[in-house]
Design an enzyme around this catalytic site. Structure first.
Site, PDB file in Angstrom:
ATOM      1  N   TYR A 134      57.074   4.195  86.712  1.00  0.00           N
ATOM      2  CA  TYR A 134      57.043   5.485  86.015  1.00  0.00           C
ATOM      3  C   TYR A 134      55.758   5.635  85.211  1.00  0.00           C
ATOM      4  CZ  TYR A 134      58.647   9.232  82.872  1.00  0.00           C
ATOM      5  OH  TYR A 134      58.777  10.395  82.170  1.00  0.00           O
ATOM      6  N   SER A 157      54.071  11.066  79.542  1.00  0.00           N
ATOM      7  CA  SER A 157      55.045  10.301  78.775  1.00  0.00           C
ATOM      8  C   SER A 157      54.312   9.328  77.855  1.00  0.00           C
ATOM      9  CB  SER A 157      55.976   9.519  79.697  1.00  0.00           C
ATOM     10  OG  SER A 157      56.785   8.621  78.952  1.00  0.00           O
TER      11      SER A 157
END
Length: 243
Positions: free
Chosen positions: A151, A138
């Site tokens: 995350y 990401s």
């Protein structure tokens, strides 16, 4: 590439679904990995089959080595081998570090980091010469948005693992790369965000829009195909130019 086989985890929705259908359009037989929603996985298989391509669904918790081994076994038993593994499965747990429920942290780490290790371990053992392993990271690793600490930490681990694995596979003729999308219009990303928040995020890239699952799938297809064979040990930021 009509005799090539791809396994896509997280293939029942979002980016994973777009990747599965895109690889099928390139001629791959596709194993659609999913965690819990059998109906969505079946709809992906039906979409691919209706286009005249081969696909099956396989259920597995990506952090469970027994389930993942069975998923890879099914792929080999059905299609004779594996050429590409795309690990797109992942979850998000959002909260400032001070407020993060450690039980949520444990789930995020288990799925995103341990899950990548477990899937990649099987991929290393199974992918044939000339193949590719592609992990989904990401752009949040670099963007460092507040509340994304858990995350981002797991995705930073995914990137480190990807680069190390590319070097461990010296001599195997298997590429290993990570694709790191920016804000992308998936149900998972849009959940809990109001129109103002979505508009603000969409305005950040110079291209002034959110990414789409199709945008990401195109990059994955490049890495999975013959044109991407000289790209190895890289993290590709697919985010429209967000700095």
């Amino acid at each position: 590439m009509n005799d090539r086989v791809a396994l896509v985890t997280g293939g029942s929705r979002g980016i994973g679904r777009a990747v599965a259908t895109r690889l099928a359009s390139d001629g791959f037989s596709v194993v659609v990995g999913y965690a819990g929603n059998a109906d969505k996985a079946a709809s992906v298989v039906a979409e691919i089959s209706s286009a005249g391509r081969n696909a099956i669904a396989a259920r597995a918790d990506v952090a469970d080595e027994t389930a993942v081994t069975a998923m890879f076994d099914l792929a080999e038993q059905t299609y004779g081998g594996l050429d590409v593994v795309v690990h797109a499965a992942g979850i998000v747990g959002l909260a400032p570090l001070a407020d993060m429920d450690l039980a949520v942290l444990d789930r995020v780490v288990r799925t995103n980091l341990r899950g990548t290790f477990v899937v990649d371990q099987q991929a290393v053992r199974r992918v044939r010469r000339g193949g590719a392993i592609i992990n989904l990271s990401s752009s949040i690793v670099g963007l460092a948005f507040p509340a994304y600490g858990a995350y981002a930490a797991t995705k930073g681990g995914v990137e480190a693992l990807t680069l190390i694995l590319a070097r461990e596979l010296r001599g195997r003729d298997v590429t290993v790369n990570a694709v790191a999308p920016g804000p992308t219009a998936t149900d998972l990303f849009l959940k809990g965000k109001d129109e103002e928040a979505v508009a603000r995020l969409a305005a950040q890239p110079p291209l002034e829009r959110l990414g789409t699952p199709h945008d990401v799938a195109e990059v994955v297809a490049f890495l999975a195909g013959p044109a991407g064979r000289w790209v190895n040990g890289q993290v590709l930021r697919v985010n429209g130019g967000i700095v």
